[in-house]
Write a protein that holds these residues in place. Structure first.
Motif, PDB file in Angstrom:
ATOM      1  N   ALA A 267       0.830  -1.213   0.000  1.00 59.54           N
ATOM      2  CA  ALA A 267       0.000   0.000   0.000  1.00 59.54           C
ATOM      3  C   ALA A 267       0.861   1.257   0.000  1.00 59.54           C
ATOM      4  CB  ALA A 267      -0.930  -0.004   1.211  1.00 59.54           C
ATOM      5  N   LEU A 268       2.035   1.170   0.646  1.00 60.06           N
ATOM      6  CA  LEU A 268       2.954   2.311   0.684  1.00 60.06           C
ATOM      7  C   LEU A 268       3.390   2.708  -0.726  1.00 60.06           C
ATOM      8  CD1 LEU A 268       4.737   4.151   2.610  1.00 60.06           C
ATOM      9  CD2 LEU A 268       6.525   2.442   2.282  1.00 60.06           C
ATOM     10  N   GLY A 269       3.573   1.703  -1.593  1.00 63.99           N
ATOM     11  CA  GLY A 269       4.017   1.976  -2.954  1.00 63.99           C
ATOM     12  C   GLY A 269       2.909   1.925  -3.989  1.00 63.99           C
ATOM     13  N   ASP A 270       1.667   1.923  -3.528  1.00 61.82           N
ATOM     14  CA  ASP A 270       0.523   1.877  -4.449  1.00 61.82           C
ATOM     15  C   ASP A 270       0.231   3.291  -4.962  1.00 61.82           C
ATOM     16  OD1 ASP A 270      -2.071   1.743  -5.630  1.00 61.82           O
ATOM     17  OD2 ASP A 270      -2.511  -0.046  -4.435  1.00 61.82           O
ATOM     18  N   GLN A 271       0.252   3.465  -6.268  1.00 64.60           N
ATOM     19  CA  GLN A 271       0.010   4.787  -6.844  1.00 64.60           C
ATOM     20  C   GLN A 271      -1.321   5.376  -6.378  1.00 64.60           C
ATOM     21  OE1 GLN A 271      -1.018   4.971 -10.951  1.00 64.60           O
ATOM     22  NE2 GLN A 271      -0.083   6.967 -11.293  1.00 64.60           N
ATOM     23  N   GLY A 272      -2.298   4.502  -6.144  1.00 64.56           N
ATOM     24  CA  GLY A 272      -3.616   4.963  -5.730  1.00 64.56           C
ATOM     25  C   GLY A 272      -3.634   5.639  -4.378  1.00 64.56           C
ATOM     26  N   ASN A 273      -2.564   5.461  -3.587  1.00 65.23           N
ATOM     27  CA  ASN A 273      -2.480   6.106  -2.271  1.00 65.23           C
ATOM     28  C   ASN A 273      -1.622   7.366  -2.289  1.00 65.23           C
ATOM     29  OD1 ASN A 273      -4.170   4.356  -0.767  1.00 65.23           O
ATOM     30  ND2 ASN A 273      -2.542   2.816  -0.735  1.00 65.23           N
ATOM     31  N   PHE A 274      -1.128   7.741  -3.471  1.00 64.87           N
ATOM     32  CA  PHE A 274      -0.436   9.021  -3.661  1.00 64.87           C
ATOM     33  C   PHE A 274       0.769   9.197  -2.720  1.00 64.87           C
ATOM     34  CE2 PHE A 274      -4.459   9.520  -5.633  1.00 64.87           C
ATOM     35  CZ  PHE A 274      -4.388  10.558  -6.548  1.00 64.87           C
ATOM     36  N   ALA A 275       1.474   8.103  -2.423  1.00 71.11           N
ATOM     37  CA  ALA A 275       2.689   8.138  -1.585  1.00 71.11           C
ATOM     38  C   ALA A 275       2.408   8.586  -0.151  1.00 71.11           C
ATOM     39  CB  ALA A 275       3.769   9.018  -2.220  1.00 71.11           C
ATOM     40  N   GLU A 276       1.240   8.240   0.366  1.00 76.82           N
ATOM     41  CA  GLU A 276       0.974   8.512   1.784  1.00 76.82           C
ATOM     42  C   GLU A 276       1.462   7.334   2.620  1.00 76.82           C
ATOM     43  OE1 GLU A 276      -2.439   9.845   4.999  1.00 76.82           O
ATOM     44  OE2 GLU A 276      -3.054   9.354   2.946  1.00 76.82           O
ATOM     45  N   GLY A 277       2.256   7.633   3.638  1.00 77.91           N
ATOM     46  CA  GLY A 277       2.820   6.581   4.479  1.00 77.91           C
ATOM     47  C   GLY A 277       2.146   6.427   5.827  1.00 77.91           C
ATOM     48  N   SER A 278       1.068   7.167   6.069  1.00 76.51           N
ATOM     49  CA  SER A 278       0.413   7.160   7.386  1.00 76.51           C
ATOM     50  C   SER A 278      -0.038   5.769   7.802  1.00 76.51           C
ATOM     51  CB  SER A 278      -0.799   8.101   7.379  1.00 76.51           C
ATOM     52  OG  SER A 278      -0.467   9.357   6.849  1.00 76.51           O
ATOM     53  N   PHE A 279      -0.586   5.014   6.858  1.00 77.09           N
ATOM     54  CA  PHE A 279      -1.143   3.705   7.197  1.00 77.09           C
ATOM     55  C   PHE A 279      -0.037   2.677   7.429  1.00 77.09           C
ATOM     56  CE2 PHE A 279      -4.362   6.102   5.000  1.00 77.09           C
ATOM     57  CZ  PHE A 279      -5.483   5.901   5.801  1.00 77.09           C
ATOM     58  N   PHE A 280       1.050   2.792   6.675  1.00 76.95           N
ATOM     59  CA  PHE A 280       2.191   1.905   6.918  1.00 76.95           C
ATOM     60  C   PHE A 280       2.754   2.154   8.317  1.00 76.95           C
ATOM     61  CE2 PHE A 280       6.777   1.117   6.961  1.00 76.95           C
ATOM     62  CZ  PHE A 280       6.797  -0.234   6.622  1.00 76.95           C
ATOM     63  N   ILE A 281       2.873   3.418   8.692  1.00 77.98           N
ATOM     64  CA  ILE A 281       3.381   3.765  10.020  1.00 77.98           C
ATOM     65  C   ILE A 281       2.446   3.239  11.102  1.00 77.98           C
ATOM     66  CG2 ILE A 281       3.894   5.671  11.605  1.00 77.98           C
ATOM     67  CD1 ILE A 281       5.993   5.293   9.437  1.00 77.98           C
ATOM     68  N   ASN A 282       1.166   3.458  10.936  1.00 77.67           N
ATOM     69  CA  ASN A 282       0.189   3.031  11.940  1.00 77.67           C
ATOM     70  C   ASN A 282       0.196   1.511  12.117  1.00 77.67           C
ATOM     71  OD1 ASN A 282      -1.776   3.894  13.842  1.00 77.67           O
ATOM     72  ND2 ASN A 282      -3.400   3.176  12.490  1.00 77.67           N
ATOM     73  N   ASP A 283       0.235   0.783  10.997  1.00 77.63           N
ATOM     74  CA  ASP A 283       0.258  -0.684  11.065  1.00 77.63           C
ATOM     75  C   ASP A 283       1.561  -1.183  11.692  1.00 77.63           C
ATOM     76  OD1 ASP A 283      -2.212  -0.771   9.893  1.00 77.63           O
ATOM     77  OD2 ASP A 283      -1.491  -1.278   7.890  1.00 77.63           O
ATOM     78  N   SER A 284       2.674  -0.547  11.353  1.00 78.10           N
ATOM     79  CA  SER A 284       3.972  -0.959  11.901  1.00 78.10           C
ATOM     80  C   SER A 284       4.042  -0.695  13.402  1.00 78.10           C
ATOM     81  CB  SER A 284       5.106  -0.212  11.187  1.00 78.10           C
ATOM     82  OG  SER A 284       5.134  -0.527   9.813  1.00 78.10           O
ATOM     83  N   LEU A 285       3.518   0.438  13.828  1.00 77.05           N
ATOM     84  CA  LEU A 285       3.481   0.750  15.261  1.00 77.05           C
ATOM     85  C   LEU A 285       2.658  -0.285  16.017  1.00 77.05           C
ATOM     86  CD1 LEU A 285       2.952   4.622  15.094  1.00 77.05           C
ATOM     87  CD2 LEU A 285       4.997   3.458  15.945  1.00 77.05           C
ATOM     88  N   SER A 286       1.550  -0.680  15.430  1.00 73.33           N
ATOM     89  CA  SER A 286       0.686  -1.682  16.055  1.00 73.33           C
ATOM     90  C   SER A 286       1.418  -3.009  16.217  1.00 73.33           C
ATOM     91  CB  SER A 286      -0.575  -1.869  15.208  1.00 73.33           C
ATOM     92  OG  SER A 286      -1.407  -2.862  15.763  1.00 73.33           O
ATOM     93  N   MET A 287       2.187  -3.411  15.198  1.00 71.21           N
ATOM     94  CA  MET A 287       2.945  -4.662  15.268  1.00 71.21           C
ATOM     95  C   MET A 287       3.974  -4.615  16.394  1.00 71.21           C
ATOM     96  SD  MET A 287       3.614  -5.873  11.322  1.00 71.21           S
ATOM     97  CE  MET A 287       4.226  -4.310  10.747  1.00 71.21           C
TER      98      MET A 287
END
Length: 410
Positions: free
Chosen positions: A286-306
């Motif tokens: 999702a971090l590299g998905d063009q449809g997310n316009f290079a937003e990293g918020s969700f990658f950060i949130n998921d990684s913090l949760s892990m």
């Protein structure tokens, strides 16, 4: 109203470009946004997109709270370690290190046994260490335990980490063919080794991307958890090497979190990912998905949760182990006085039993004798105590070359 990915908003708007474009502009120009200066590869339907966008993070409430909880957990982990006797702490950290190296390699599809990694760790101060599989990697991770935190400030530093960490583990044809990094395209595969997309090969381009990465990791105006995790995700995204990207990026994150938080959290990066590998892979894609316009918020949130979930599991396990150590120690004290050599031996074997995953990883008899040199007990007294305890069937022999015993804590 829940905060959604831009790709989700696009879908719900029936692919209305104006709607998703307006939301993107609102986010990227939002007050308090973290812009990284990093430009990831963006993928559109398994094809490399020519879209070039800066990776950014929206300062979500969930991210702020998760960062605070992780720091709180880190303080608790430090406190738990201080409760342990020195030998138990050493054994526990060694166990964590062995598990981390084993898991990191398994995440990369490398067949490895814990016994191999233990043998590698035991060999790091020997002359033949480079001939032992995983020994160079074990030596690199062991530096974390020694508070020897290697700085990465240049391409030379980064390549040095790669070479030392993966010495003997990368096939010759998979070694970088550029001055520092790869210079040909590389295929990105999923867990089933199926190619999902291909990244271009151009070392000049990679050097520019990694130059930005080096600037980013030295930026003191970005919260350290966001910086560490985003740097990790970006490194995985650009894949500067043909092989070993995952193991390198996980090691760098371990190094960083051990320095910024604590040793235990740092030595559980791969294990946190492994326990959540499916959601981690989705977050990375999702971090590299063009449809997310290079937003990293969700990658950060998921990684913090892990990371937070892994910390809580460790704290719970340590609580159980500490209580078991105290409870069984009291039973031993009912049989032997604290200043007796028998108690000394049983106490060490108890720590060895509780704070290792495998009996073979525990203390050898000769190590118990070495530890006794800092006590009032002589080598002879310790050896006699071991013999006496074995005769009384309070300990059992695990192996004879070298001698190793175990205590039954039930």
């Amino acid at each position: 109203m829940p905060y959604k990915t831009l790709k989700t908003i696009d879908y719900e708007a029936h692919h209305d470009s104006k709607t998703v474009g307006t939301e993107y502009e609102r986010r990227i120009h939002n007050y308090g946004i973290f812009k990284s200066g990093l430009y990831p590869f963006l993928i559109d339907h398994q094809e490399l997109s020519q879209d070039r966008r800066e990776l950014f993070i929206t300062p979500l409430r969930e991210i702020a709270i998760a960062c605070e909880r992780i720091e709180y957990n880190s303080a608790e982990l430090k406190s738990k370690l201080k409760e342990l006797p020195p030998i138990a702490e050493e054994l526990y950290l060694k166990k964590s290190l062995i598990n981390e190296i084993t898991t990191s390699n398994r995440l990369s599809g490398i067949a490895v046994r814990r016994t191999e990694v233990k043998a590698a760790l035991d060999s790091i101060n020997k002359d033949n260490q480079e001939q032992v599989r995983f020994a160079p990697m074990a030596k690199m991770y062991n530096k974390i335990l020694e508070d020897d935190f290697q700085r990465i400030e240049s391409f030379v530093d980064l390549r040095k980490v790669y070479n030392q960490l993966l010495f003997g583990l990368i096939e010759k044809e998979q070694m970088p063919d550029g001055a520092f990094f790869r210079n040909r395209p590389v295929s990105i595969k999923n867990d089933q080794q199926k190619i999902i997309f291909q990244l271009p090969g151009n070392e000049n381009d990679l050097e520019q991307r990694l130059s930005n990465w080096l600037k980013f990791i030295s930026n003191k105006n970005i919260p350290f958890m966001i910086k560490g995790l985003l740097a990790h995700g970006y490194f995985e995204n650009i894949h500067p090497f043909y092989d070993g990207n995952g193991r390198t990026s996980r090691y760098i994150l371990s190094l960083y979190l051990a320095r910024k938080l604590d040793l235990v959290t740092g030595l559980n990066v791969a294990q946190a990912i492994y326990e959540n590998r499916e959601s981690y892979e989705k977050a990375l894609l999702a971090l590299g998905d063009q449809g997310n316009f290079a937003e990293g918020s969700f990658f950060i949130n998921d990684s913090l949760s892990m990371i937070e979930n892994r910390q809580r599991k460790i704290i719970e396990d340590l609580d159980v182990n500490i209580k078991q150590l105290s409870r069984t120690n009291k039973k031993i004290q009912q049989i032997y006085q604290i200043n007796s050599p028998e108690y000394f031996v049983l106490n060490l074997l108890l720590q060895s039993k509780i704070f290792t995953d495998n009996q073979a990883d525990g203390l050898l008899d000769r190590e118990i004798v070495e530890i006794s040199e800092n006590s009032k007990h002589s080598k002879r007294a310790i050896n006699l105590a071991i013999k006496s305890l074995e005769q009384k069937k309070q300990i059992t022999t695990l192996k004879k070359n070298p001698f190793q015993h175990s205590i039954d804590i039930n």
